[in-house]
Structures are given as C-alpha cells and as structure tokens.
Design an enzyme around this catalytic site. Structure first.
Site, mmCIF file in Angstrom:
data_model
loop_
_atom_site.group_PDB
_atom_site.id
_atom_site.type_symbol
_atom_site.label_atom_id
_atom_site.label_comp_id
_atom_site.label_asym_id
_atom_site.label_seq_id
_atom_site.Cartn_x
_atom_site.Cartn_y
_atom_site.Cartn_z
ATOM 1 N N LEU A 171 0.878 -1.234 0.092
ATOM 2 C CA LEU A 171 -0.057 -0.019 0.013
ATOM 3 C C LEU A 171 0.887 1.345 0.142
ATOM 4 O O LEU A 171 0.356 2.266 -0.413
ATOM 5 C CB LEU A 171 -1.018 0.196 1.271
ATOM 6 C CG LEU A 171 -2.109 -0.981 1.274
ATOM 7 C CD1 LEU A 171 -2.658 -0.838 2.645
ATOM 8 C CD2 LEU A 171 -3.108 -0.558 0.164
ATOM 9 N N GLY A 172 2.016 1.079 0.519
ATOM 10 C CA GLY A 172 3.035 2.507 0.607
ATOM 11 C C GLY A 172 3.856 2.069 1.634
ATOM 12 O O GLY A 172 4.000 1.284 2.471
ATOM 13 N N LYS A 231 1.671 -3.519 8.784
ATOM 14 C CA LYS A 231 2.828 -2.684 8.669
ATOM 15 C C LYS A 231 3.948 -3.321 9.425
ATOM 16 O O LYS A 231 4.052 -3.797 10.476
ATOM 17 C CB LYS A 231 2.298 -1.628 9.514
ATOM 18 C CG LYS A 231 3.569 -0.134 9.376
ATOM 19 C CD LYS A 231 3.212 1.035 9.862
ATOM 20 C CE LYS A 231 4.357 2.155 9.517
ATOM 21 N NZ LYS A 231 4.037 3.445 9.570
ATOM 22 N N ASP A 241 1.550 14.852 13.180
ATOM 23 C CA ASP A 241 1.762 15.102 11.778
ATOM 24 C C ASP A 241 0.443 15.018 10.958
ATOM 25 O O ASP A 241 0.251 14.002 10.173
ATOM 26 C CB ASP A 241 2.713 14.067 11.415
ATOM 27 C CG ASP A 241 3.384 14.184 10.145
ATOM 28 O OD1 ASP A 241 3.120 15.334 9.354
ATOM 29 O OD2 ASP A 241 4.198 13.123 9.707
HETATM 30 N N1 LIG Z 1 -4.845 1.518 7.898
HETATM 31 C C1 LIG Z 1 -4.506 1.474 6.615
HETATM 32 N N2 LIG Z 1 -5.531 1.284 5.547
HETATM 33 C C2 LIG Z 1 -5.226 1.572 4.260
HETATM 34 N N3 LIG Z 1 -4.154 2.120 3.806
HETATM 35 C C3 LIG Z 1 -3.074 2.641 4.906
HETATM 36 C C4 LIG Z 1 -3.368 2.231 6.107
HETATM 37 N N4 LIG Z 1 -2.240 2.246 6.868
HETATM 38 C C5 LIG Z 1 -1.440 2.934 5.881
HETATM 39 N N5 LIG Z 1 -1.784 2.913 4.604
HETATM 40 C C6 LIG Z 1 -1.342 3.527 3.473
HETATM 41 O O1 LIG Z 1 0.212 2.851 3.415
HETATM 42 C C7 LIG Z 1 0.912 4.388 2.943
HETATM 43 C C8 LIG Z 1 2.131 4.139 4.110
HETATM 44 O O2 LIG Z 1 1.683 4.330 5.317
HETATM 45 P P1 LIG Z 1 2.498 4.979 6.376
HETATM 46 O O3 LIG Z 1 1.600 5.272 7.759
HETATM 47 O O4 LIG Z 1 3.456 3.865 6.891
HETATM 48 O O5 LIG Z 1 3.293 5.891 5.901
HETATM 49 P P2 LIG Z 1 3.375 7.506 5.447
HETATM 50 O O6 LIG Z 1 2.097 8.181 6.030
HETATM 51 O O7 LIG Z 1 3.355 7.317 4.001
HETATM 52 O O8 LIG Z 1 4.645 7.954 5.864
HETATM 53 P P3 LIG Z 1 5.431 8.490 7.238
HETATM 54 O O9 LIG Z 1 5.376 7.556 8.392
HETATM 55 O O10 LIG Z 1 6.860 8.580 7.098
HETATM 56 O O11 LIG Z 1 4.547 9.750 7.653
HETATM 57 C C9 LIG Z 1 -0.023 5.286 3.199
HETATM 58 O O12 LIG Z 1 0.417 6.416 2.364
HETATM 59 C C10 LIG Z 1 -1.450 4.756 3.207
HETATM 60 O O13 LIG Z 1 -1.612 4.976 1.667
#
Ligand SMILES: Nc1ncnc2c1ncn2[C@@H]1O[C@H](COP(=O)(O)OP(=O)(O)OP(=O)(O)O)[C@@H](O)[C@H]1O
Length: 340
Positions: free
Chosen positions: A34-35, A55, A146
């Site tokens: 997803l990311g 995650k 954030d």
């Molecule tokens: N619970 C979730 N449901 C759906 N998509 C999610 C969920 N958690 C994260 N994602 C997806 O995964 C991506 C990465 O999430 P993550 O929270 O790790 O990092 P981030 O927000 O991109 O970065 P950072 O932690 O550096 O601010 C997000 O951009 C989102 O699209």
C-alpha cells in the site's frame, strides 16, 4: 530464528507471499504493497478475518510506539479515532526478522484528489469532521502532530474522514515527534513545536489552505502570516474562512470545538444566503451534531403549520364566545322565571 534486520532495511514482500506471526501464529497473505513511510512498509493482506493492513518495519521501537498509540486510541470514546489494532507480532524472512502490527484496512480516497472531484467546498465539511475527532483525541491527552492530507483517507458514502498514520501522535505537553513543514507552525514562525491543541488546529487551517493550493508553496520573507493571509484572500473558496483560518494560524483557538463551531456557523450561513437552502440539505454527519442547530429560513411547510395554528386559535375563541353567550341566555331565562 534470524537476527533483526538492519534499521535501514525496508521490508519488501510480493503479492501471494505468506507471512506467519512468530508468537500468535496468525497467517497473512500479501495482496499488494500500500505504501512506504519512514517507519515501515504497509501491505494489504488477507487474514482469516478478511482484508487488513499490515505494517512491517525494521525499527522495533518505532513500531512499538505506534502500537502504543493505536492501543490508546481504542480506549478513546468513539469509533473513528485511527484504525483498529488487530495483532502485534514479528515474522522472519530470509533477510531477518521484522516486527509488525496488523490494523483495520481503511478503504478510502485521498483528500486532495477527492476535493478536486467533489469541489473545494467539501474542504470545510471535512474539516468540521476532523475537528470533532481531534477534540476527542485532545480530551484524551494526545496531539496528532503530523496532520496532513496524506495521513487522511475519505471513506463512504456517507463521506467520513479517517486518519491512519499515528507515528506523529504525541502526548500533550511533549515535543512534537514528527511533522511536515507545510503543516508545521514552527516552519512558518507562528509558534513552537510543543504538543498542544493549537498545534493540530494550525495544521487544520493549513489543510484548508492546501485544498485550494494542491501544489503548496514555501515561506518567504519575515512576515509569513501576511503571506498566508494573502494566499487565503486570493482564493474564492477560502475567503469565507479567512477569519477562522487567521484565528487558527495565530493560536487563538484553545480547543478544537471552538474552531468547529465557527466553521459550522460559516458553512451554515453561506449555504443559507447563497442557495437559500434549508439546513436539512446539509450532510447528515453535520446535521446530527448537537451543535449543528443552524438558523433556518422559514420553509413553505413552516408557513402552512403557522396558518394551521392561527386557524386553530381563532376557532377556539369562537367556541368560548358561544359558550359564554349560552350561559348568559340561560341565566337571563332563570331570572325571568324567578321574577314571574
Ligand atoms: N490502515 C490503513 N488502511 C489503508 N491504507 C493504509 C493504512 N495504513 C497505511 N496505509 C497506506 O500506506 C501508506 C504508508 O503508510 P505509513 O503510515 O507507513 O506512512 P506514511 O504516512 O506514508 O509516511 P510516514 O510514516 O513517513 O509519515 C499510506 O500512504 C497509506 O496509503
């Protein structure tokens, strides 16, 4: 068991691969990535209970800190504060061992593309929802930190804003852990990085500004407040929120509910004056709020009801006069009989 992977090594898994939790034995089949964020990689996975988001990160401390926040969120009253936490464990692949957690998969659209499709006027409505959730978070002693469109997803219908990245969530009074310059009051020279409600409310104002400036902009010169206010004044979709944005940027709101009330009044009054629409047309999630009682222009239904009430009142008066006349007549007859 293998050693933990080096802190810099991001977790890469391919669709179809399965990971098994070392302690709880739960199996997760990878659907897709997803990311990636600073603390780990998020995968869409299929579990025994359905789809979920997993995650995995190499830094156990960061993963544990996010798990702590998610655990606290589950104790905060209300269902919308962050994704629900399902499992915490670690798995081993050929590179080493990764700590991970599994949470609710939030299936939604990103904020800025959604506003592009639905119209910027939705930004105010989303901000109203966000402020309601922030208020509950603040009451529980946490500051999101954030806050930015990338950490929000819009689910529905009915449309609902949800947040997912809790990496920056900080206890009130401590130093903000994570921030993104455009949404950070320290970057704009408009306040410190101590976690207080005003820090998040500043970011909400910046999310509103971001909705009208999708590519954002940088600070310039010494008077950043003047720059931000100028940017607001240049966008028709933001002008009506100018006073509210100004108050949030200068730390004049002490709590999220104050800002929410102002926004709701503004949205209510402009929908009334421009389109002459009764507030019943406002989205249900705003109508259902106890503080959402907006002054309504009288509707045709209301006029009818008023006429009916008037009619009822006048017929009641006639009845009283008739009864009194009847009694008087009876009394006159009685006197007449007595005299005779
Ligand atoms: N619970 C979730 N449901 C759906 N998509 C999610 C969920 N958690 C994260 N994602 C997806 O995964 C991506 C990465 O999430 P993550 O929270 O790790 O990092 P981030 O927000 O991109 O970065 P950072 O932690 O550096 O601010 C997000 O951009 C989102 O699209």
């Amino acid at each position: 068991m293998r050693d933990p992977v080096s802190k810099k090594q991001a977790c890469s898994l391919s669709p179809g691969e399965t990971v098994i939790g070392r302690w709880h034995g739960n199996r997760y089949s990878i659907v897709k990535e997803l990311g990636r964020g600073a603390t780990g990689t998020v995968f869409l996975v299929r579990s025994e209970k359905g789809l979920a988001a997993l995650k995995a990160g190499s830094d156990a401390m960061s993963i544990t800190s996010e798990v702590n926040v998610l655990q606290h969120f589950s104790k905060v009253q209300g269902e919308y504060l962050g994704p629900s936490l399902f499992d915490v464990d670690d798995f081993t692949v050929k590179e080493g061992t990764y700590p991970f957690y599994v949470m609710e998969y939030i299936e939604g659209e990103e904020v800025i593309p959604l506003l592009r499709n639905k119209g910027e006027e939705w930004a105010g409505i989303l901000a109203v929802q966000l402020l309601g959730d922030l208020d509950r978070l603040h009451q529980a002693g946490w500051i999101f930190g954030d806050l930015k469109p990338e950490n929000l997803l819009i689910t529905g219908p009915p449309i609902r804003v949800r947040w997912f990245d809790v990496g920056g969530t900080t206890r009130t009074g401590r130093a903000i852990k994570e921030f993104t310059e455009f949404f950070d009051r320290g970057y704009w020279g408009l306040g410190g990085r101590k976690a207080d409600p005003g820090y998040d409310l500043f970011a909400v104002a910046m999310i509103l500004i971001n909705s009208a400036y999708p590519s954002r902009f940088e600070r310039a010169g010494n008077d950043n407040l003047a720059l931000l206010i100028k940017k607001v004044a240049e966008k028709p979709s933001l002008i009506r929120f100018e006073r509210i944005i100004n108050r949030a940027l200068t730390g004049q709101y002490r709590e999220a509910m104050e800002m929410r009330r102002d926004l709701m009044e503004e949205i209510g009054s402009s929908s009334g004056s421009k389109r002459r629409e009764p507030p019943q047309r406002m989205p249900a999630f705003i109508r259902s709020s106890p503080s959402a009682s907006l002054p309504a222009a009288p509707t045709r239904k209301a006029h009818k009801k008023e006429r009916r009430t008037l009619r009822k009142r006048s017929s009641g008066l006639i009845e009283t006069v008739l009864v009194a006349a009847f009694l008087l007549l009876g009394y006159a007859l009685y006197l007449f009989v007595q005299i005779m």
